[in-house]
Design an enzyme around this catalytic site. Structure first.
Site, PDB file in Angstrom:
ATOM      1  N   GLY A 106     -49.620  -1.214  24.780  1.00 45.13           N
ATOM      2  CA  GLY A 106     -50.411  -1.380  26.007  1.00 45.13           C
ATOM      3  C   GLY A 106     -50.063  -2.646  26.780  1.00 45.13           C
TER       4      GLY A 106
ATOM      5  N   LYS B  83     -46.886 -13.097  39.694  1.00 45.91           N
ATOM      6  CA  LYS B  83     -47.720 -14.096  39.010  1.00 45.91           C
ATOM      7  C   LYS B  83     -47.290 -15.507  39.428  1.00 45.91           C
ATOM      8  CE  LYS B  83     -48.606 -10.996  35.132  1.00 45.91           C
ATOM      9  NZ  LYS B  83     -48.092 -10.466  33.872  1.00 45.91           N
TER      10      LYS B  83
ATOM     11  N   GLY C 190     -52.891 -12.807  31.565  1.00 43.91           N
ATOM     12  CA  GLY C 190     -53.731 -11.897  30.760  1.00 43.91           C
ATOM     13  C   GLY C 190     -54.988 -12.572  30.250  1.00 43.91           C
TER      14      GLY C 190
ATOM     15  N   ILE D  32     -55.304 -15.616  29.112  1.00 44.54           N
ATOM     16  CA  ILE D  32     -55.289 -17.086  29.202  1.00 44.54           C
ATOM     17  C   ILE D  32     -56.062 -17.538  30.442  1.00 44.54           C
ATOM     18  CG2 ILE D  32     -53.831 -19.140  29.379  1.00 44.54           C
ATOM     19  CD1 ILE D  32     -51.538 -17.530  28.281  1.00 44.54           C
TER      20      ILE D  32
HETATM   21  N1  HSE Z   1     -47.339  -5.808  32.103  1.00 41.25           N
HETATM   22  C1  HSE Z   1     -47.967  -7.071  32.118  1.00 41.25           C
HETATM   23  C2  HSE Z   1     -47.293  -7.969  31.096  1.00 41.25           C
HETATM   24  C3  HSE Z   1     -49.426  -6.923  31.806  1.00 41.25           C
HETATM   25  O1  HSE Z   1     -46.543  -7.440  30.253  1.00 41.25           O
HETATM   26  O2  HSE Z   1     -47.470  -9.176  31.114  1.00 41.25           O
HETATM   27  C4  HSE Z   1     -50.234  -8.172  32.000  1.00 41.25           C
HETATM   28  O3  HSE Z   1     -50.162  -8.651  33.314  1.00 41.25           O
END
Ligand code: HSE
Length: 382
Positions: A171, A189, A118, A120
């Site tokens: 969100g 990831k 996100g 980082i």
């Molecule tokens: N749904 C993802 C999370 C959003 O909760 O990390 C960010 O990639």
């Protein structure tokens, strides 16, 4: 300079606002979405061609999520010579090699920093470090939703469903949170990070994964009795046999760094030959941190004139599911007495050291489909 954004959801809006409020000189000329929100009639179009054929637009941010039509739009932009940035881990994980080479062939930049972690700046630092260092391994919390849920269940006694609902309201979760809960988001990831760290091309389906979809209050109580804290961890290491990558809940001593990571935060640690240990901590999900990171990628693409060539090696290292071994916590209604595991309570087992192939084969043969499995951090004494 002019830019466009594909998708005006949580991340798209965060990216738009971060650029709008900056003094960067990069202006968002068009946003693509299927809905035109009130007040944004001038900005938002429902026709992708308004962006593709606008020669003033040189940078496009893709934050639609999903594979299609994101893939078709991104490839069309790259083929037209527009640089692309993306927060879409599914897209980057699936088409990593193809999109990397397509961007290079067309002399444009492809950036996807917020696809992992996100807000980082993990991927761009990983890329920088590996230029003159050897990455040995990395491990980390890379999903904000599951970290929020585990933290709320363990520190605030939230029921699972309530914790998930709040993570969705804030969100953090994907539109369908299944991929957060079953570990698929973290697995993507993990693959993207491993590709960069180890110069490989991992297939996400080849990363053994346990999620937290089956976790119950009983598990949380058992962790509390053991004095341990659960976190969902993605990790990968270079072994003599290849690349050992996994996603699984891990039980930590309360003093471990990962146990101190709360709410939607992520924490990713790399271990490298020269750099040693390096941890990055920050908000792993949410509109503003993710949007700001993507806006920074847009600025890199708009103003950075360097063109880095990526040379994929001839022999990609194979995945290795036997070398790295962990102890596991298993909660299930199957009788595992014959395995010789210790059993601190009825239906709860602690295994000896097991490799990925063996623990996943044991899991797949369990009759109890609501079993929960977590590995036990090496610092936790036997
Ligand atoms: N749904 C993802 C999370 C959003 O909760 O990390 C960010 O990639």
């Amino acid at each position: 300079m002019k830019a466009a954004i594909l998708g005006f959801g949580t991340v798209g809006r965060g990216t738009y606002e971060a650029l709008r409020d900056s003094k960067s000189g990069l202006t968002v000329k068009k946003v693509l979405d299927i809905y035109v929100p009130k007040g944004y009639e001038e900005l938002v179009t429902t026709d992708f061609n308004d962006i593709l054929f606008d020669s003033e637009i040189t940078v496009v941010a893709e934050c639609m999520g999903g594979l299609h039509p994101a893939y078709e739009y991104v490839t069309a932009c790259l083929e037209k010579g527009k640089s692309v940035v993306s927060s879409n881990k599914y897209l980057i994980c699936t088409y990593y090699r193809e999109l990397t080479l397509l961007a290079e062939r067309n002399g444009c930049l492809l950036r996807y920093t917020p696809a992992v972690g996100g807000g980082i700046p993990w991927l761009n630092n990983l890329k920088r470090i590996r230029r003159c260092d050897e990455i040995l391994s990395f491990r980390g919390i890379v999903n904000g939703t599951t970290n929020y849920i585990l933290d709320a269940m363990q520190t605030r006694s939230f029921p699972f469903a309530d914790a998930l609902r709040v993570a969705q309201e804030l969100g953090y979760a994907e539109s369908d949170p299944t991929s957060d809960l079953n570990g698929a988001d973290a697995r993507r990831k993990c693959a993207i990070s491993a590709n960069i760290a180890f110069d490989t091309i991992l297939d996400e389906d080849d990363i053994p994964t346990f999620g937290i979809e089956n976790i119950t209050d009983r598990d949380i109580a058992a962790f509390r009795d053991m004095g341990l804290t659960a976190r969902l961890i993605a990790s990968a290491a270079r072994t003599p046999e290849g690349i050992s990558a996994r996603v699984e809940p891990v039980l930590f001593e309360p003093s471990a760094l990962e146990a101190t990571i709360h709410i939607n935060y992520n924490c990713i640690t790399l271990f490298a030959e020269r750099t040693g240990q390096l941890s990055l901590i920050g908000q792993g999900a949410g509109k503003d941190p993710t949007g700001c990171s993507l806006a920074n990628d847009m600025l890199d693409a708009a103003y950075d004139t360097r063109r880095e060539k990526h040379v994929f090696p001839e022999d990609i290292p194979p995945t290795d599911k036997r070398t790295v071994k962990e102890r596991y916590y298993i909660r299930c209604s199957d009788d595992l007495g014959a395995f010789g595991f210790s059993s601190p309570d009825e239906g709860i087992y602690i295994t000896g050291e097991m490799c990925l192939e063996d623990i996943h084969s044991l899991h797949d043969n369990l009759k109890d489909k609501s079993a929960f499995i977590a590995s036990i951090d090496k610092e936790v004494s036997a």
